[in-house]
Every structure is written in structure tokens, then in C-alpha cells.
Design an enzyme around this catalytic site. Sequence first.
Site, PDB file in Angstrom:
ATOM      1  N   LEU A   1      -0.895 -12.676  -7.096  1.00  0.00           N
ATOM      2  CA  LEU A   1       0.392 -12.879  -7.759  1.00  0.00           C
ATOM      3  C   LEU A   1       0.398 -12.237  -9.148  1.00  0.00           C
ATOM      4  O   LEU A   1       1.290 -12.463  -9.956  1.00  0.00           O
ATOM      5  CB  LEU A   1       0.708 -14.375  -7.867  1.00  0.00           C
ATOM      6  CG  LEU A   1       0.683 -15.131  -6.533  1.00  0.00           C
ATOM      7  CD1 LEU A   1       1.029 -16.588  -6.744  1.00  0.00           C
ATOM      8  CD2 LEU A   1       1.656 -14.496  -5.544  1.00  0.00           C
TER       9      LEU A   1
ATOM     10  N   GLU B   1      -5.403  -2.384 -17.666  1.00  0.00           N
ATOM     11  CA  GLU B   1      -6.113  -2.606 -16.394  1.00  0.00           C
ATOM     12  C   GLU B   1      -7.028  -1.417 -16.095  1.00  0.00           C
ATOM     13  O   GLU B   1      -8.164  -1.591 -15.671  1.00  0.00           O
ATOM     14  CB  GLU B   1      -5.116  -2.780 -15.230  1.00  0.00           C
ATOM     15  CG  GLU B   1      -4.231  -3.997 -15.343  1.00  0.00           C
ATOM     16  CD  GLU B   1      -4.614  -5.139 -14.381  1.00  0.00           C
ATOM     17  OE1 GLU B   1      -5.600  -5.030 -13.639  1.00  0.00           O
ATOM     18  OE2 GLU B   1      -3.895  -6.159 -14.408  1.00  0.00           O
TER      19      GLU B   1
ATOM     20  N   ASP C   1       2.988  -4.028 -10.536  1.00  0.00           N
ATOM     21  CA  ASP C   1       2.813  -5.404 -11.023  1.00  0.00           C
ATOM     22  C   ASP C   1       3.391  -5.566 -12.427  1.00  0.00           C
ATOM     23  O   ASP C   1       4.099  -6.524 -12.728  1.00  0.00           O
ATOM     24  CB  ASP C   1       1.331  -5.780 -11.050  1.00  0.00           C
ATOM     25  CG  ASP C   1       0.704  -5.701  -9.679  1.00  0.00           C
ATOM     26  OD1 ASP C   1       1.451  -5.560  -8.692  1.00  0.00           O
ATOM     27  OD2 ASP C   1      -0.534  -5.777  -9.588  1.00  0.00           O
TER      28      ASP C   1
ATOM     29  N   SER D   1      -1.659 -12.407 -11.944  1.00  0.00           N
ATOM     30  CA  SER D   1      -1.867 -13.158 -13.186  1.00  0.00           C
ATOM     31  C   SER D   1      -2.335 -12.213 -14.281  1.00  0.00           C
ATOM     32  O   SER D   1      -1.974 -12.374 -15.453  1.00  0.00           O
ATOM     33  CB  SER D   1      -2.885 -14.273 -12.968  1.00  0.00           C
ATOM     34  OG  SER D   1      -4.168 -13.759 -12.679  1.00  0.00           O
ATOM     35  N   SER D   2      -3.131 -11.225 -13.914  1.00  0.00           N
ATOM     36  CA  SER D   2      -3.670 -10.300 -14.923  1.00  0.00           C
ATOM     37  C   SER D   2      -2.550  -9.474 -15.553  1.00  0.00           C
ATOM     38  O   SER D   2      -2.493  -9.333 -16.782  1.00  0.00           O
ATOM     39  CB  SER D   2      -4.737  -9.396 -14.305  1.00  0.00           C
ATOM     40  OG  SER D   2      -4.197  -8.567 -13.305  1.00  0.00           O
TER      41      SER D   2
ATOM     42  N   HIS E   1       0.823  -1.219   0.000  1.00  0.00           N
ATOM     43  CA  HIS E   1       0.000   0.000   0.000  1.00  0.00           C
ATOM     44  C   HIS E   1       0.857   1.270   0.000  1.00  0.00           C
ATOM     45  O   HIS E   1       0.403   2.328   0.415  1.00  0.00           O
ATOM     46  CB  HIS E   1      -0.979   0.019   1.186  1.00  0.00           C
ATOM     47  CG  HIS E   1      -2.102  -0.964   1.036  1.00  0.00           C
ATOM     48  ND1 HIS E   1      -3.263  -0.679   0.348  1.00  0.00           N
ATOM     49  CD2 HIS E   1      -2.242  -2.243   1.465  1.00  0.00           C
ATOM     50  CE1 HIS E   1      -4.061  -1.742   0.368  1.00  0.00           C
ATOM     51  NE2 HIS E   1      -3.457  -2.711   1.032  1.00  0.00           N
TER      52      HIS E   1
ATOM     53  N   TYR F   1     -10.168  -0.654  -0.338  1.00  0.00           N
ATOM     54  CA  TYR F   1      -9.045  -0.084  -1.094  1.00  0.00           C
ATOM     55  C   TYR F   1      -9.309   1.394  -1.378  1.00  0.00           C
ATOM     56  O   TYR F   1      -8.469   2.264  -1.125  1.00  0.00           O
ATOM     57  CB  TYR F   1      -8.873  -0.873  -2.403  1.00  0.00           C
ATOM     58  CG  TYR F   1      -7.699  -0.443  -3.251  1.00  0.00           C
ATOM     59  CD1 TYR F   1      -6.417  -0.881  -2.968  1.00  0.00           C
ATOM     60  CD2 TYR F   1      -7.884   0.398  -4.346  1.00  0.00           C
ATOM     61  CE1 TYR F   1      -5.340  -0.501  -3.751  1.00  0.00           C
ATOM     62  CE2 TYR F   1      -6.816   0.786  -5.135  1.00  0.00           C
ATOM     63  CZ  TYR F   1      -5.549   0.326  -4.833  1.00  0.00           C
ATOM     64  OH  TYR F   1      -4.491   0.716  -5.613  1.00  0.00           O
TER      65      TYR F   1
HETATM   66  P1  ADP Z   1      -4.517 -11.385  -9.974  1.00  0.00           P
HETATM   67  O1  ADP Z   1      -3.967 -10.447 -10.993  1.00  0.00           O
HETATM   68  O2  ADP Z   1      -4.094 -11.023  -8.592  1.00  0.00           O
HETATM   69  O3  ADP Z   1      -4.243 -12.816 -10.267  1.00  0.00           O
HETATM   70  P2  ADP Z   1      -6.965 -10.322 -10.965  1.00  0.00           P
HETATM   71  O4  ADP Z   1      -8.367 -10.400 -10.478  1.00  0.00           O
HETATM   72  O5  ADP Z   1      -6.363  -8.985 -11.167  1.00  0.00           O
HETATM   73  O6  ADP Z   1      -6.098 -11.214  -9.988  1.00  0.00           O
HETATM   74  O7  ADP Z   1      -6.838 -11.080 -12.358  1.00  0.00           O
HETATM   75  C1  ADP Z   1      -7.459 -12.322 -12.553  1.00  0.00           C
HETATM   76  C2  ADP Z   1      -8.073 -12.317 -13.944  1.00  0.00           C
HETATM   77  O8  ADP Z   1      -7.036 -12.542 -14.936  1.00  0.00           O
HETATM   78  C3  ADP Z   1      -9.075 -13.424 -14.171  1.00  0.00           C
HETATM   79  O9  ADP Z   1     -10.369 -13.043 -13.771  1.00  0.00           O
HETATM   80  C4  ADP Z   1      -8.998 -13.617 -15.669  1.00  0.00           C
HETATM   81  O10 ADP Z   1      -9.772 -12.650 -16.344  1.00  0.00           O
HETATM   82  C5  ADP Z   1      -7.533 -13.352 -15.975  1.00  0.00           C
HETATM   83  N1  ADP Z   1      -6.819 -14.631 -15.970  1.00  0.00           N
HETATM   84  C6  ADP Z   1      -6.002 -15.127 -15.021  1.00  0.00           C
HETATM   85  N2  ADP Z   1      -5.533 -16.348 -15.362  1.00  0.00           N
HETATM   86  C7  ADP Z   1      -6.089 -16.644 -16.560  1.00  0.00           C
HETATM   87  C8  ADP Z   1      -5.991 -17.765 -17.454  1.00  0.00           C
HETATM   88  N3  ADP Z   1      -5.264 -18.843 -17.164  1.00  0.00           N
HETATM   89  N4  ADP Z   1      -6.690 -17.690 -18.614  1.00  0.00           N
HETATM   90  C9  ADP Z   1      -7.431 -16.607 -18.923  1.00  0.00           C
HETATM   91  N5  ADP Z   1      -7.544 -15.533 -18.118  1.00  0.00           N
HETATM   92  C10 ADP Z   1      -6.897 -15.542 -16.959  1.00  0.00           C
HETATM   93 MG    MG Z   2      -4.403  -8.359 -11.129  1.00  0.00          MG
END
Ligand code: ADP
Ligand code: MG
Length: 366
Positions: free
Chosen positions: A104, A139, A151, A106-107, A15, A201
Site C-alpha cells: 500500500l 527510493e 506510488d 507506506s514508504s 507491472h 521483479y
Molecule cells: P510498502 O511501501 O509497500 O509499505 P516498503 O518495503 O517499500 O513497503 O516500505 C516499508 C518501509 O517503510 C519500512 O521498512 C520502513 O522503513 C518504512 N515505514 C513504513 N511505515 C513506517 C512507520 N510507521 N514508521 C517508520 N517507518 C516506516
Molecule cells: Mg514501498
Amino acid sequence: MVVRSPGRINLLGEHTDYNQGFVLPAAIDKYAYVAIGPRTDNRISLLAVDLNENFETSISDIAPVSQTWCNYILGVASQFARCGLLDKGFNLAVSSEIPAGAGLSSSAAISCATAFALNELLHGGIDRLELAKFAQAAEHSFAGVQCGIMDQFASLFGKKDAVIHLDCRSMDYRYIPLKLNGYELLLFNSGVKHSLASTAYNDRRRECEEGVRLIARCYPEVKSLRDATPAQVDECVSGYEIVHRRCRYVVEENIRVLLACDDLQTGNLRAFGQRMTQTHIGLQHQYEVSCRETDFLVAKAISTEGVAGARMMGGGFGGCTLNLVQANAAERLIDKLKSEYARFTGKDLACYRVSTVNGTEVAQKT
Ligand code: ADP
Ligand code: MG
């Protein structure tokens, strides 16, 4: 061509990014993969391998859509279009081994992989910082998440056996070698994401802005909490109990990051671990963004022999905890937490043993 982009952890500095302070992220050995190929027409054809979903549009119709995963890709494509670089369509397939929604990023990994892949495909000549901004813009304007740039920066700029000390105001950064000397980084996924997260947030952001406003009345040079000292917070904000607590946390956390960099430089991982735990205590009691599940995981971890420190990671109200553990104590910790967490919540506890890696790269040329 296949491009891979890693997920990330943040060792310290939670934060602090939107308060223009310091963070300490590192890319980890879990990747999102994007396979990209050119087209001769104007179509954009997307496939999410893991979801078994696809989507098609054309380069003149790029807009946010209801299939969330598409937005991380289309949002990036729109940035290339804005620069006049997208003159033909493309085929893109995405797959990821980063657990989604666990903090972590993923987005960001998907957006960064897409940005890097499109830049290669289109010979865009865009540098990594600009690609990070493209991914951040995706994003903001396509996924509707007003995130900082940490990120995306970590995914693109990660370096094996190093953490990134990033100044979120100037975007200056330096790598600090991460010599784990017999320690290991472990993540436990609480598996919860409480609905409080986005409201809280926004509330925290507002509380921090309120704090800055109060401090700036006496100290106009203070433009963000990054500029404030603990003494200034006490002097100017103490009449406002909640805002005071929030500001103290942020100001202390920024100082902690700087001291923690010294710990890494001198190889004092025990001290580093203790700062991680202090961060958790701050997030739990001052910033109030933890939750019973992550508090439980941290409390159990730090009372286990061989654990230097532990904390919740990410925005809060769920997600993962990050643990710095002596390698020979890791198995014991995993067994203990798995069984105690199952008893406490009835849930399975996923554990990831992570190491640091280089940022976004081409994984396969053709
Ligand atoms: P984080 O970034 O912390 O993992 P977020 O909510 O920001 O969480 O992002 C998750 C989103 O990213 C999911 O809702 C999806 O839209 C996308 N995503 C993550 N992994 C995959 C995947 N394997 N295939 C397609 N989309 C994915
Ligand atoms: Mg994310």
C-alpha cells in the site's frame, strides 16, 4: 506543522508502469503523518514515533544510513539540498497508519509527506509532480528500490471519489470518477512477503526488455511493450515461450486498463470486477508473480456471492488482494475468508475497508 500523505491502491494496470503503460491508482484513507519544525542550526533530527527510534545528522552529511526508515526522509532532504533550498536544519517526526510492506506504499507516503512538508517549511515553490520525483529519487538512491513513479504520484495527486488514469510514459493523467454504486473496495493482507520478490521483479523487467528487442527487429517503432499489439507479440516472440507469456500479459493488461476506464465511465462495475479477476489470472499464469496465499484468497473471494472481482495487487509473491464487493456482501466475505485463511495458513487475515481520498495535504498548520 503536520502534513499527511495517503497510501494507495492500484485498481488495474499491474507491472505496466515500467513498460511505459497505463495504471489506475487511487489514494486511500490510510495516512503517513509527518510533523516538521524549523531549526536555527544545521542539524536534522528525526523521530519514528511508531518504532521509538531517532536519528540525527547535519545538512552537510546527508547520506543513506542503515536505519531504513530514515532513508525515505533523508533521500528527500537531499533533493532539496541539491536544489540549494536546504540552508538550515529541521526536526521531523513520522508516524503512519499504513501497514508497512503490504503493497500500500507506506514508504512513498512517508517520502511524499516529507517532500510536501519540507516544501512548505522552506517555501520551496516546487510543484506536486516535482515533489513526486523527489520522493521517487529517495527510493532510488537512498532506499535502493528502482520503483516507477506511480506510488508517489498517487499519494500526491489522489482525489476523493476518483481514480487516476496515468500514462507512465508521458505522465499525462486524468481523473475518472469512481462511483461505487453499492459496491465497496476491500483489501485482504496475506501477511506474506516471499523472498522471491526482488529477483523475480528484475527477471520480469529483463524478460520484457527481451520481448521489446525481438519485436523491434520487425517493428522498429516499438520502443516498449506499451507500443506493441498482441498480434505483434505472437508474430515475433512466439518462439520464446516464457518471454511470449510475459509480453502477452503486459500487452493485454494495458488494453484491459483502457477498457476498464470505459467500464468506470459507464458505471459498469460488474465488468470492471471481471477485468480485475482477469488481471489476477494473467498475473498467476502468464506473468507468474502470484503465490499460493494470494491465489487462495482470490479463488475463495470470486466464488463468493456478491463479489464482482478480485486480484492480487502490487509486485507480487504476497501483499494484499483487492476485492470489489457488493456492500451488503462484505461482512459475509470477511468472515468466510478469515476463517478459511486461518485454516489454510494458520495466519490471521487482516482486512481493510478502504475509500478514496485527496492526496498529500497539511493536516495541522502549527
Ligand atoms: P510498502 O511501501 O509497500 O509499505 P516498503 O518495503 O517499500 O513497503 O516500505 C516499508 C518501509 O517503510 C519500512 O521498512 C520502513 O522503513 C518504512 N515505514 C513504513 N511505515 C513506517 C512507520 N510507521 N514508521 C517508520 N517507518 C516506516
Ligand atoms: Mg514501498
